[in-house]
Design a protein around this motif. Sequence first.
Motif, PDB file in Angstrom:
ATOM      1  N   LEU A 198      14.156 -47.454 -65.562  1.00  0.00           N
ATOM      2  CA  LEU A 198      14.758 -46.896 -66.770  1.00  0.00           C
ATOM      3  C   LEU A 198      15.290 -45.496 -66.503  1.00  0.00           C
ATOM      4  CD1 LEU A 198      15.344 -46.991 -69.822  1.00  0.00           C
ATOM      5  CD2 LEU A 198      13.006 -46.183 -70.210  1.00  0.00           C
ATOM      6  N   LEU A 199      14.514 -44.674 -65.808  1.00  0.00           N
ATOM      7  CA  LEU A 199      14.955 -43.324 -65.482  1.00  0.00           C
ATOM      8  C   LEU A 199      16.118 -43.347 -64.493  1.00  0.00           C
ATOM      9  CD1 LEU A 199      11.486 -41.549 -65.143  1.00  0.00           C
ATOM     10  CD2 LEU A 199      13.083 -41.445 -67.068  1.00  0.00           C
ATOM     11  N   PHE A 200      16.114 -44.303 -63.597  1.00  0.00           N
ATOM     12  CA  PHE A 200      17.218 -44.473 -62.644  1.00  0.00           C
ATOM     13  C   PHE A 200      18.537 -44.657 -63.396  1.00  0.00           C
ATOM     14  CE2 PHE A 200      20.026 -46.841 -59.916  1.00  0.00           C
ATOM     15  CZ  PHE A 200      19.796 -46.358 -58.641  1.00  0.00           C
ATOM     16  N   ASP A 201      18.546 -45.560 -64.374  1.00  0.00           N
ATOM     17  CA  ASP A 201      19.757 -45.804 -65.162  1.00  0.00           C
ATOM     18  C   ASP A 201      20.104 -44.605 -66.039  1.00  0.00           C
ATOM     19  OD1 ASP A 201      19.873 -48.337 -64.058  1.00  0.00           O
ATOM     20  OD2 ASP A 201      18.772 -49.256 -65.724  1.00  0.00           O
ATOM     21  N   LEU A 202      19.086 -43.946 -66.573  1.00  0.00           N
ATOM     22  CA  LEU A 202      19.321 -42.831 -67.484  1.00  0.00           C
ATOM     23  C   LEU A 202      19.999 -41.658 -66.799  1.00  0.00           C
ATOM     24  CD1 LEU A 202      18.857 -41.706 -70.349  1.00  0.00           C
ATOM     25  CD2 LEU A 202      16.626 -40.864 -69.564  1.00  0.00           C
ATOM     26  N   SER A 203      19.728 -41.452 -65.521  1.00  0.00           N
ATOM     27  CA  SER A 203      20.301 -40.300 -64.823  1.00  0.00           C
ATOM     28  C   SER A 203      21.829 -40.341 -64.836  1.00  0.00           C
ATOM     29  CB  SER A 203      19.770 -40.243 -63.385  1.00  0.00           C
ATOM     30  OG  SER A 203      20.102 -41.432 -62.690  1.00  0.00           O
ATOM     31  N   PHE A 204      22.420 -41.507 -64.617  1.00  0.00           N
ATOM     32  CA  PHE A 204      23.888 -41.581 -64.649  1.00  0.00           C
ATOM     33  C   PHE A 204      24.415 -41.571 -66.074  1.00  0.00           C
ATOM     34  CE2 PHE A 204      27.926 -43.906 -64.770  1.00  0.00           C
ATOM     35  CZ  PHE A 204      28.674 -43.079 -63.959  1.00  0.00           C
ATOM     36  N   LEU A 205      23.702 -42.199 -67.004  1.00  0.00           N
ATOM     37  CA  LEU A 205      24.162 -42.222 -68.392  1.00  0.00           C
ATOM     38  C   LEU A 205      24.247 -40.807 -68.971  1.00  0.00           C
ATOM     39  CD1 LEU A 205      22.197 -45.306 -69.778  1.00  0.00           C
ATOM     40  CD2 LEU A 205      24.616 -45.164 -69.169  1.00  0.00           C
ATOM     41  N   LEU A 206      23.395 -39.904 -68.529  1.00  0.00           N
ATOM     42  CA  LEU A 206      23.432 -38.526 -69.007  1.00  0.00           C
ATOM     43  C   LEU A 206      24.629 -37.756 -68.448  1.00  0.00           C
ATOM     44  CD1 LEU A 206      19.636 -37.631 -68.787  1.00  0.00           C
ATOM     45  CD2 LEU A 206      20.984 -37.980 -70.873  1.00  0.00           C
ATOM     46  N   ALA A 207      25.077 -38.133 -67.267  1.00  0.00           N
ATOM     47  CA  ALA A 207      26.223 -37.451 -66.651  1.00  0.00           C
ATOM     48  C   ALA A 207      27.550 -38.069 -67.056  1.00  0.00           C
ATOM     49  CB  ALA A 207      26.093 -37.479 -65.124  1.00  0.00           C
ATOM     50  N   ALA A 208      27.550 -39.332 -67.471  1.00  0.00           N
ATOM     51  CA  ALA A 208      28.793 -40.059 -67.733  1.00  0.00           C
ATOM     52  C   ALA A 208      29.688 -39.396 -68.781  1.00  0.00           C
ATOM     53  CB  ALA A 208      28.483 -41.497 -68.145  1.00  0.00           C
TER      54      ALA A 208
END
Length: 205
Positions: A48-58
């Motif tokens: 979940l954190l793996f996916d969240l890292s890019f979603l925050l930068a997108a």
Amino acid sequence: MPDARHRRGGGDERLGDGAAGIDPPAAPGDEVRHLRPDGRRLPVPPGLLFDLSFLLAAPVWLLMIFVPAWGPTRRIAASPLTAVPVLLVWTALVVPVAPDFWAAVSNPAVDRFRELAALPGGAGAIWAQIIAWDLLIGQWIYLEGRRLAVHPLAMGPLLVLTVFLSPLGLLLFLVLRALRTRTAASAPAPVPAAAPGPDGPVRAG
């Protein structure tokens, strides 16, 4: 008379059919992915954190690519604080594997990084770190492109390339920046307008 073993076998088959709705136990790999190296369960699944890292930068990437001339886009891209949410995710991922992470970065070797990537949160921490630095590199590319007046149709694909392959995107932009700077330096300086005198503009000569 039917054989007793045959009747027992049929009963076993019926029991197997009835037990088909029972969920099988979790695979060992699924359980390990949610455990710390010391065996304790992680509070948040690393995936979940793996996916969240890019979603925050997108969102920042989308602003720089699709609305580069919008005023808020420049103000957002000028701030290094855009990377803070991603770095918080990195912190959450790296804390459970801190000793292994430090061992890998303080004495780097291929085998150590391979072992780190196999740990819960290890690959996610490396990924979040890459996302944060790539975002800052992309913001610098965007700001330099605006300063040099590079057309958005050229900057957009370059930023998209930087999202996926930041070393290549940065290298191509450095070449573009050098060419743009050299062209601007070789351009003739504009002739200043003559200051108007009391009887009108003063003519040179």
